[in-house]
Design a protein around this motif. Structure first.
Motif, PDB file in Angstrom:
ATOM      1  N   GLY A 157      24.137  47.900  53.586  1.00 36.33           N
ATOM      2  CA  GLY A 157      24.442  48.588  52.261  1.00 36.33           C
ATOM      3  C   GLY A 157      23.408  49.873  52.125  1.00 36.33           C
ATOM      4  O   GLY A 157      22.753  50.388  53.190  1.00 36.33           O
ATOM      5  N   TRP A 198      21.101  52.858  41.911  1.00 35.95           N
ATOM      6  CA  TRP A 198      22.206  52.086  42.143  1.00 35.95           C
ATOM      7  C   TRP A 198      22.023  51.239  43.761  1.00 35.95           C
ATOM      8  O   TRP A 198      21.099  51.651  44.427  1.00 35.95           O
ATOM      9  CB  TRP A 198      23.615  53.079  42.549  1.00 35.95           C
ATOM     10  N   LYS A 199      23.078  50.297  43.705  1.00 41.11           N
ATOM     11  CA  LYS A 199      22.922  49.557  45.054  1.00 41.11           C
ATOM     12  C   LYS A 199      24.420  49.105  45.248  1.00 41.11           C
ATOM     13  O   LYS A 199      25.161  48.718  44.657  1.00 41.11           O
ATOM     14  CB  LYS A 199      21.995  48.402  45.184  1.00 41.11           C
ATOM     15  N   TYR A 200      24.790  49.462  46.543  1.00 47.27           N
ATOM     16  CA  TYR A 200      26.109  49.143  47.218  1.00 47.27           C
ATOM     17  C   TYR A 200      25.968  48.273  48.486  1.00 47.27           C
ATOM     18  O   TYR A 200      25.223  48.686  49.272  1.00 47.27           O
ATOM     19  CB  TYR A 200      27.010  50.026  47.327  1.00 47.27           C
ATOM     20  N   ARG A 239      27.805  45.142  51.394  1.00 50.93           N
ATOM     21  CA  ARG A 239      28.946  44.523  51.774  1.00 50.93           C
ATOM     22  C   ARG A 239      28.689  43.549  52.984  1.00 50.93           C
ATOM     23  O   ARG A 239      27.573  43.691  53.463  1.00 50.93           O
ATOM     24  CB  ARG A 239      29.977  45.380  52.419  1.00 50.93           C
ATOM     25  N   GLU A 291      32.335  43.332  48.870  1.00 52.71           N
ATOM     26  CA  GLU A 291      31.407  44.331  48.412  1.00 52.71           C
ATOM     27  C   GLU A 291      30.846  43.916  46.921  1.00 52.71           C
ATOM     28  O   GLU A 291      31.373  43.210  46.162  1.00 52.71           O
ATOM     29  CB  GLU A 291      32.320  45.543  48.308  1.00 52.71           C
ATOM     30  N   GLU A 292      29.795  44.600  47.005  1.00 49.03           N
ATOM     31  CA  GLU A 292      28.856  44.478  45.605  1.00 49.03           C
ATOM     32  C   GLU A 292      28.249  45.753  45.198  1.00 49.03           C
ATOM     33  O   GLU A 292      27.794  46.363  45.906  1.00 49.03           O
ATOM     34  CB  GLU A 292      28.004  43.303  45.500  1.00 49.03           C
ATOM     35  N   LEU A 293      28.286  45.878  44.008  1.00 49.35           N
ATOM     36  CA  LEU A 293      27.914  47.220  43.353  1.00 49.35           C
ATOM     37  C   LEU A 293      27.108  46.967  42.137  1.00 49.35           C
ATOM     38  O   LEU A 293      27.587  46.059  41.000  1.00 49.35           O
ATOM     39  CB  LEU A 293      28.889  48.290  43.030  1.00 49.35           C
ATOM     40  N   ASN A 310      28.118  42.381  38.811  1.00 54.60           N
ATOM     41  CA  ASN A 310      28.693  43.236  39.958  1.00 54.60           C
ATOM     42  C   ASN A 310      29.922  44.143  39.632  1.00 54.60           C
ATOM     43  O   ASN A 310      30.955  43.739  38.869  1.00 54.60           O
ATOM     44  CB  ASN A 310      29.625  41.999  41.041  1.00 54.60           C
ATOM     45  N   ILE A 331      32.078  46.312  41.224  1.00 54.31           N
ATOM     46  CA  ILE A 331      32.645  46.716  42.432  1.00 54.31           C
ATOM     47  C   ILE A 331      34.246  46.842  41.936  1.00 54.31           C
ATOM     48  O   ILE A 331      34.765  47.785  42.383  1.00 54.31           O
ATOM     49  CB  ILE A 331      32.541  45.999  43.786  1.00 54.31           C
ATOM     50  N   SER A 362      31.075  53.835  43.452  1.00 52.36           N
ATOM     51  CA  SER A 362      31.429  53.100  44.853  1.00 52.36           C
ATOM     52  C   SER A 362      31.798  53.770  45.954  1.00 52.36           C
ATOM     53  O   SER A 362      31.272  53.445  47.050  1.00 52.36           O
ATOM     54  CB  SER A 362      32.283  51.900  44.420  1.00 52.36           C
ATOM     55  N   ARG A 364      29.797  54.010  49.439  1.00 47.39           N
ATOM     56  CA  ARG A 364      30.328  53.555  50.554  1.00 47.39           C
ATOM     57  C   ARG A 364      30.433  54.674  51.676  1.00 47.39           C
ATOM     58  O   ARG A 364      30.252  54.042  52.853  1.00 47.39           O
ATOM     59  CB  ARG A 364      31.972  53.099  50.173  1.00 47.39           C
TER      60      ARG A 364
END
Length: 572
Positions: free
Chosen positions: A414, A420-422, A424, A432-434, A446, A448, A457, A461
């Motif tokens: 990720g 922010w944090k993304y 998978r 996936e998580e956001l 989450n 996402i 996102s 990504r």
């Protein structure tokens, strides 16, 4: 001259006398004076194992008993958002030694030795060549046979995972006494300082095994009994985000893996939880005590004012959050570590919000030593934060990853920004998580699938894909000319100087599944073989006139995986 000294200010008098003495010793040239004023500092780099970012009193944690670390932090630069780019000891330590992302060095527990191409620029080797006296005591954590090329003196050891009792931590001796490994490491450091040559600076790496659990024991945590008083009359509160609801949000592959298994080892009953968390903090208190002794030895030798101390954890740790234990995942508990940089020559204390990384440490050490860092390194020096108040690392987005090819721990990848944090999961990129870290620092919501955050996102990504390409291993070993004909797969290899030791083939019912690394028709898993021709398809029955998609990857002689080949398709 004498008349002038008598009427001058006392401070000027002292300077003149010192200058006169210098001239007597070295002659009229000003070169020796320059060398004295630019004397290179000693550096002690302390690396702890599994110490999460808030496991220190200075961070406001009332459970942590760390008076020495707190005192250092109060006089140092304390980085509040330090990230282990890979939250596992082997890969994180490989990154610290080499200055490279895991994506590049591709080293972890089940690979062979670290590639020599990357160890040529290992930070202790560079320091040693530059005239530093280098030493290591404790857990090096990376398979490498030539430690003598990195260190003038070293002793590589770790807690004994083959032991099922207290001897996992109690097997080293000082004199006639068998002592805790933390005490042993502290004493080896003191001995190093005593014996270090006075005609050159030193860099000492201390790698404590604590507070890592003894995984193969019932008790899990062992500490010196002198720390029994710590938290003795305290009931540890429940961990944050530790409800059934928090657990149920986890992907099934995490629930089925080692994170949950180790929670049963350490935290699944109130008794285990109290014992484990108290043990964790008592072991950190042991490290803190050794740091105090080391600093006293520096004072006694008269070199404390020219010895920089850097303290960091190798990765974070779950203490019951989400009803899991261990590290490995992309949540803050797992990736955030403490980082203190104490330079006694500049006691300008400050707390830094900007993201610092484990891969910044080698560049920082070289910068303090006045040595140029290799251009191939991925980290940046943090020394400017010590020297000035206005620093901009120009760091917007960082790559976080855990790529160990091990079925019991789901690999993930990720990116993280300030807010922010993304991330998978590598084996199913559709999971996936956001998280908005600014509004949701505990990562409970989450986002996402929230339509309002699709732009964020998508941006993150795409940034992840770009960083994956930017940091790919230049020596990676990949399949080329992959074909599927008459129910058989064949391929060639990208570099005939390397040996293929295994392969993995994915066949999917849709391009989307193939892009997401989901082999729903056939996932061969790793097959240990050097075969490249005539590999028979043995997956689910293929439907007539249906189009399928496939790709594959191979393993090199060090058991490192390369990238998957480009997806291709066939119609049955």
């Amino acid at each position: 001259m004498i008349k002038f000294i008598k009427i001058a200010h006392q401070k000027i008098k002292q300077v003149l006398i010192l200058s006169f003495a210098t001239l007597l010793l070295f002659g009229c040239s000003n070169k020796p004076v320059i060398e004295i004023s630019q004397k290179k500092p000693n550096i002690i780099f302390i690396l702890t194992d599994d110490q999460r970012w808030d496991a220190i009193g200075y961070a406001g944690n009332k459970l942590a008993y760390t008076p020495e670390m707190d005192q250092l932090a109060e006089k140092a630069v304390f980085f509040k958002n330090t990230i282990a780019t890979t939250p596992i000891c082997a890969a994180s330590r490989a990154s610290i030694i080499s200055g490279l992302q895991e994506r590049t060095h591709n080293y972890s527990f089940t690979t062979g030795e670290m590639k020599e191409e990357y160890m040529q620029n290992a930070y202790p080797r560079i320091l040693k060549k530059a005239g530093y006296y280098t030493g290591l005591y404790g857990k090096f954590g990376v398979k490498y046979k030539h430690l003598d090329s990195l260190y003038n003196v070293s002793e590589n050891y770790d807690l004994r995972y083959d032991k099922k009792d207290i001897t996992s931590y109690y097997y080293k001796t000082l004199g006639k006494d068998t002592v805790h490994l933390t005490r042993y490491t502290g004493e080896k450091a003191i001995d190093f300082i005593k014996k270090a040559p006075s005609d050159k600076p030193f860099c000492l790496q201390l790698s404590f095994s604590a507070p890592h659990a003894s995984d193969n024991t019932v008790e899990q945590y062992f500490w010196d009994e002198k720390y029994n008083h710590i938290l003795e009359n305290t009931t540890i509160p429940d961990a944050n985000n530790s409800s059934d609801e928090d657990y149920n949000k986890l992907p099934q592959r995490v629930k089925d893996g080692f994170n949950r298994l180790r929670w049963f080892w350490r935290n699944d009953t109130p008794e285990k939880y109290q014992h484990s968390v108290k043990g964790y903090y008592r072991m950190i208190a042991g490290i803190d005590d050794e740091i105090s002794k080391i600093r006293k030895e520096l004072e006694q030798k008269g070199i404390a004012d020219n010895t920089i101390i850097i303290l960091m954890g190798d990765n974070g740790f779950f203490l019951g959050e989400r009803q899991i234990s261990g590290k490995w995942l992309m949540y803050e508990n797992s990736i955030k570590v403490p980082l203190i940089i104490y330079d006694p020559r500049n006691k300008n204390h400050k707390d830094v919000d900007e993201m610092a990384l484990n891969i910044d440490v080698p560049a920082t050490i070289l910068d303090f030593a006045g040595v140029q860092a290799p251009a191939t390194w991925h980290g940046k020096s943090l020394k400017p934060f010590v020297d000035t108040d206005k620093v901009d690392l120009k760091r917007d987005t960082i790559l976080i990853e855990h790529l160990w090819d091990f079925k019991n721990i789901a690999p993930s990848e990720g990116v993280r920004t300030k807010d922010w944090k993304y991330f998978r999961y590598v084996d199913d990129k559709s999971i996936e998580e956001l998280y908005n870290l600014k509004e949701d620092p505990r990562e409970t919501n989450n986002l996402i699938k929230d339509e309002k955050h699709q732009e964020v996102s998508n941006k993150l990504r795409n940034k992840l894909e770009a960083l994956i390409l930017e940091y790919r291993d230049p020596f990676e070993f990949n399949p080329i000319n992959v074909t599927f004909n008459k129910n058989q797969f064949s391929w060639e290899v990208s570099n005939n100087s390397q040996k293929q030791t295994g392969y993995q083939i994915l066949v999917s019912s849709s391009k989307e599944n193939n892009d997401n690394n989901i082999g729903d028709v056939w996932n061969s898993d790793k097959v240990e073989s050097d075969a490249k021709q005539g590999i028979k398809f043995v997956g689910n029955k293929l439907e007539s006139q249906k189009t399928y998609f496939y790709k594959m990857r191979i393993y090199d002689e060090l058991n490192r995986t390369g990238r998957y080949s480009a997806p291709q398709k066939f119609t049955n």
